[in-house]
Design a protein around this motif. Structure first.
Motif, mmCIF file in Angstrom:
data_model
loop_
_atom_site.group_PDB
_atom_site.id
_atom_site.type_symbol
_atom_site.label_atom_id
_atom_site.label_comp_id
_atom_site.label_asym_id
_atom_site.label_seq_id
_atom_site.Cartn_x
_atom_site.Cartn_y
_atom_site.Cartn_z
ATOM 1 N N UNK A 163 0.832 -1.203 0.000
ATOM 2 C CA UNK A 163 0.000 0.000 0.000
ATOM 3 C C UNK A 163 0.868 1.255 0.000
ATOM 4 N N UNK A 164 1.910 1.253 0.824
ATOM 5 C CA UNK A 164 2.794 2.417 0.906
ATOM 6 C C UNK A 164 3.496 2.654 -0.425
ATOM 7 N N UNK A 165 3.905 1.577 -1.084
ATOM 8 C CA UNK A 165 4.559 1.723 -2.378
ATOM 9 C C UNK A 165 3.646 2.341 -3.424
ATOM 10 N N UNK A 166 2.405 1.903 -3.459
ATOM 11 C CA UNK A 166 1.450 2.472 -4.412
ATOM 12 C C UNK A 166 1.223 3.949 -4.106
ATOM 13 N N UNK A 167 1.084 4.276 -2.824
ATOM 14 C CA UNK A 167 0.889 5.679 -2.442
ATOM 15 C C UNK A 167 2.076 6.530 -2.877
ATOM 16 N N UNK A 168 3.285 6.068 -2.548
ATOM 17 C CA UNK A 168 4.476 6.861 -2.834
ATOM 18 C C UNK A 168 4.716 7.036 -4.325
ATOM 19 N N UNK A 169 4.508 5.991 -5.086
ATOM 20 C CA UNK A 169 4.840 6.048 -6.505
ATOM 21 C C UNK A 169 3.737 6.653 -7.370
ATOM 22 N N UNK A 170 2.481 6.412 -6.986
ATOM 23 C CA UNK A 170 1.408 6.746 -7.926
ATOM 24 C C UNK A 170 0.243 7.556 -7.365
ATOM 25 N N UNK A 171 0.094 7.610 -6.062
ATOM 26 C CA UNK A 171 -1.114 8.245 -5.524
ATOM 27 C C UNK A 171 -0.905 9.679 -5.053
ATOM 28 N N UNK A 172 0.346 10.132 -4.988
ATOM 29 C CA UNK A 172 0.593 11.486 -4.493
ATOM 30 C C UNK A 172 1.349 12.321 -5.507
ATOM 31 N N UNK A 173 1.076 12.048 -6.767
ATOM 32 C CA UNK A 173 1.604 12.868 -7.865
ATOM 33 C C UNK A 173 3.127 12.981 -7.853
ATOM 34 N N UNK A 174 3.797 11.828 -7.630
ATOM 35 C CA UNK A 174 5.256 11.831 -7.682
ATOM 36 C C UNK A 174 5.718 12.180 -9.089
ATOM 37 N N UNK A 175 6.638 13.123 -9.240
ATOM 38 C CA UNK A 175 7.087 13.528 -10.574
ATOM 39 C C UNK A 175 7.648 12.356 -11.369
ATOM 40 N N UNK A 176 7.207 12.234 -12.605
ATOM 41 C CA UNK A 176 7.734 11.218 -13.501
ATOM 42 C C UNK A 176 7.273 9.812 -13.214
ATOM 43 N N UNK A 177 6.291 9.656 -12.336
ATOM 44 C CA UNK A 177 5.867 8.312 -11.940
ATOM 45 C C UNK A 177 4.409 8.047 -12.304
ATOM 46 N N UNK A 178 3.948 8.640 -13.387
ATOM 47 C CA UNK A 178 2.567 8.427 -13.806
ATOM 48 C C UNK A 178 2.350 6.967 -14.158
#
Length: 205
Positions: A163-178
């Motif tokens: 869950x944390x990985x999904x949040x960090x990479x994709x759920x909080x608008x991380x630059x370049x991680x669409x």
């Protein structure tokens, strides 16, 4: 701005709210107590009536976050009882929903570097949140033969990490991680693969 000093109605909570805004904007190490005091409308000296330093202020923001997080997880868990599978999956979705709705709290809880053992109150709030997911994992894992059953703490830790990985990479608008997939779908499919590997849900074929 007029300094409200010690006459502030609820200075402690006003400082927490100020810190949450600053955490969202600058990160947990990107602001000073003076900035938090200014945003709360008080003098820097007034802050020390409630907090010894910035880390204590962030710890309180994290504690409040864990209380909210545990309440959300408990609601998700209870809503889908008596289905252990549905309740477990709901706690995963609740994690994602919390991270999106309360980013300042989430960062204070998981990304500030503040130990959950900094205060007894913070430790208790964090333990309550973990216990809810562990209980959901324990309920679901009862369907696994005891000799093959992972500890509930390990089971829940795997799902928290996912869950944390999904949040960090994709759920909080991380630059370049669409991602080409919605975060909810990524998390649901990931949990599905994990549960399928444990034999808790049937194979697609």
């Amino acid at each position: 701005m007029t300094k409200r000093g010690y006459h502030h109605g609820n200075l402690r909570q006003a400082l927490v709210e100020a810190a949450l805004h600053l955490i969202e904007a600058k990160g947990p190490t990107g602001f000073t107590l003076s900035e938090a005091a200014k945003q709360a409308g008080v003098t820097p000296a007034a802050v020390y009536r409630h907090f010894k330093g910035r880390e204590d202020l962030i710890a309180e923001a994290g504690r409040q976050g864990y209380v909210m997080f545990a309440d959300l997880m408990q609601h998700a868990y209870d809503k889908y009882q008596p289905s252990a599978l549905a309740a477990f999956e709901a706690t995963g979705r609740a994690y994602l929903a919390f991270a999106r709705k309360h980013p300042g709290h989430y960062i204070a809880m998981f990304e500030s570097g503040i130990s959950v053992n900094r205060t007894p109150e913070l430790a208790d709030a964090a333990a309550r949140a973990r216990a809810i997911l562990e209980r959901a994992a324990a309920d679901l894992s009862q369907h696994i033969p005891e000799s093959k059953r992972p500890p509930a703490s390990m089971f829940s830790a795997h799902v928290l990490a996912m869950s944390h990985g999904v949040v960090e990479l994709y759920a909080r608008n991380s630059p370049g991680a669409a991602s080409p997939f919605p975060p909810e779908d990524l998390l649901e499919s990931g949990i599905g693969i994990y549960l399928r590997g444990l034999g808790l849900i049937a194979s697609d074929d």
